[in-house]
Design a protein around this motif. Structure first.
Motif, PDB file in Angstrom:
ATOM      1  N   GLU A  90       0.721  -1.221  -0.089  1.00 45.98           N
ATOM      2  CA  GLU A  90      -0.045   0.091  -0.043  1.00 45.98           C
ATOM      3  C   GLU A  90       0.898   1.177  -0.078  1.00 45.98           C
ATOM      4  N   THR A  91       1.946   1.205   0.191  1.00 49.52           N
ATOM      5  CA  THR A  91       2.921   2.291   0.183  1.00 49.52           C
ATOM      6  C   THR A  91       3.903   2.406  -0.837  1.00 49.52           C
ATOM      7  N   GLU A  92       4.247   3.593  -1.316  1.00 48.92           N
ATOM      8  CA  GLU A  92       5.150   3.760  -2.208  1.00 48.92           C
ATOM      9  C   GLU A  92       6.508   4.372  -1.535  1.00 48.92           C
TER      10      GLU A  92
ATOM     11  N   MET B  93      -7.184  -1.754   6.424  1.00 47.55           N
ATOM     12  CA  MET B  93      -6.040  -1.315   5.881  1.00 47.55           C
ATOM     13  C   MET B  93      -6.218  -0.750   4.315  1.00 47.55           C
ATOM     14  N   ASP B  94      -6.721  -1.728   3.924  1.00 50.49           N
ATOM     15  CA  ASP B  94      -7.393  -1.696   2.440  1.00 50.49           C
ATOM     16  C   ASP B  94      -8.052  -0.601   2.070  1.00 50.49           C
TER      17      ASP B  94
ATOM     18  N   LEU C   8      -9.089   4.824   0.414  1.00 52.53           N
ATOM     19  CA  LEU C   8      -9.858   6.356   0.457  1.00 52.53           C
ATOM     20  C   LEU C   8      -8.844   7.589   0.484  1.00 52.53           C
ATOM     21  N   THR C   9      -7.755   7.191   0.989  1.00 49.87           N
ATOM     22  CA  THR C   9      -6.971   8.321   1.587  1.00 49.87           C
ATOM     23  C   THR C   9      -5.897   8.511   0.525  1.00 49.87           C
ATOM     24  N   GLY C  10      -5.711   7.852  -0.485  1.00 49.07           N
ATOM     25  CA  GLY C  10      -4.506   7.797  -1.373  1.00 49.07           C
ATOM     26  C   GLY C  10      -3.369   7.620  -1.054  1.00 49.07           C
ATOM     27  N   LYS C  11      -3.390   6.553   0.008  1.00 51.32           N
ATOM     28  CA  LYS C  11      -2.084   6.043   0.319  1.00 51.32           C
ATOM     29  C   LYS C  11      -1.228   7.066   1.391  1.00 51.32           C
ATOM     30  N   ASP C  12      -2.002   7.697   2.169  1.00 49.87           N
ATOM     31  CA  ASP C  12      -1.535   8.610   3.167  1.00 49.87           C
ATOM     32  C   ASP C  12      -0.724   8.068   4.225  1.00 49.87           C
ATOM     33  N   ARG C  13       0.528   8.566   4.458  1.00 55.36           N
ATOM     34  CA  ARG C  13       1.385   8.038   5.438  1.00 55.36           C
ATOM     35  C   ARG C  13       0.902   7.845   6.695  1.00 55.36           C
ATOM     36  N   LYS C  14       0.410   9.011   7.372  1.00 56.55           N
ATOM     37  CA  LYS C  14      -0.230   8.949   8.397  1.00 56.55           C
ATOM     38  C   LYS C  14      -1.328   7.769   8.670  1.00 56.55           C
TER      39      LYS C  14
ATOM     40  N   ILE D 167      -1.519   5.123   7.246  1.00 56.12           N
ATOM     41  CA  ILE D 167      -1.026   3.769   6.957  1.00 56.12           C
ATOM     42  C   ILE D 167      -0.449   3.548   8.382  1.00 56.12           C
ATOM     43  N   LEU D 168       0.218   4.543   8.788  1.00 54.91           N
ATOM     44  CA  LEU D 168       1.128   4.270  10.353  1.00 54.91           C
ATOM     45  C   LEU D 168      -0.016   3.987  11.475  1.00 54.91           C
ATOM     46  N   ASP D 169      -1.165   4.719  11.208  1.00 56.07           N
ATOM     47  CA  ASP D 169      -2.234   4.581  12.330  1.00 56.07           C
ATOM     48  C   ASP D 169      -2.868   3.061  12.098  1.00 56.07           C
ATOM     49  N   SER D 170      -2.963   2.507  11.124  1.00 55.62           N
ATOM     50  CA  SER D 170      -3.282   1.193  10.662  1.00 55.62           C
ATOM     51  C   SER D 170      -2.299   0.135  11.146  1.00 55.62           C
ATOM     52  N   CYS D 171      -1.068   0.366  11.164  1.00 57.50           N
ATOM     53  CA  CYS D 171      -0.019  -0.422  11.535  1.00 57.50           C
ATOM     54  C   CYS D 171      -0.056  -0.411  13.097  1.00 57.50           C
TER      55      CYS D 171
END
Length: 152
Positions: A30-32, A80-81, A86-92, A94-98
């Motif tokens: 999910e992240t680039e 997470m998916d 929905l958020t365009g792979k927003d870093r925050k 993704i980290l919240d999900s992690c």
């Protein structure tokens, strides 16, 4: 029987490590951002190592190793998916999900060390404490990265 309880306790941790492996594979996809990809690969390796150590203990006891993931792991990956889409792979996000997934892993290890302590040999207790310290450090790393985004 104590052996059955021991196998059950160890399998709960195998399952949470399966959750982490699958969750971080999703997060990796999910992240680039290269630093996150590297972090997620490290976390996958940590859980693969933990899982192998737990499986070795289960096999020595003559037990059957759990396969698959917990409901929380499936929820973690689906959530997470959806969030990433929905958020365009927003870093925050993704980290919240992690961090959500890491909270579940830490909770599982705490549970093993409180509710199942009497079912574990001293060697198994030491193994789980060592794995817990590693999992907790991963949790704290994700939380610190997320918190740094909030304050910046």
């Amino acid at each position: 029987m104590k052996t059955e309880k021991t196998i059950y306790a160890l399998n709960e941790l195998v399952t949470i490590n399966n959750d982490r492996i699958e969750g971080y594979k999703t997060a990796y996809d999910e992240t680039e951002e290269q630093d996150l990809k590297t972090l997620f690969l490290d976390f996958i390796r940590t859980s693969q190592k933990c899982k192998t150590e737990l499986e070795d203990n289960i096999n020595r006891l003559g037990g059957k190793v759990a396969e698959g993931t917990m409901i929380t792991g499936k929820f973690f990956r689906v959530w997470m998916d959806v969030k990433a889409a929905l958020t365009g792979k927003d870093r925050k996000v993704i980290l919240d999900s992690c961090e959500f997934g890491e909270d579940a892993a830490v909770k599982a290890y705490k549970h093993a060390l409180t509710e199942h302590l009497e079912d574990l040999t001293p060697e198994q207790q030491n193994l789980i404490r060592s794995q817990y310290a590693t999992i907790k450090a991963d949790h704290d790393k994700v939380k610190a990265m997320r918190d740094a985004l909030v304050t910046s």
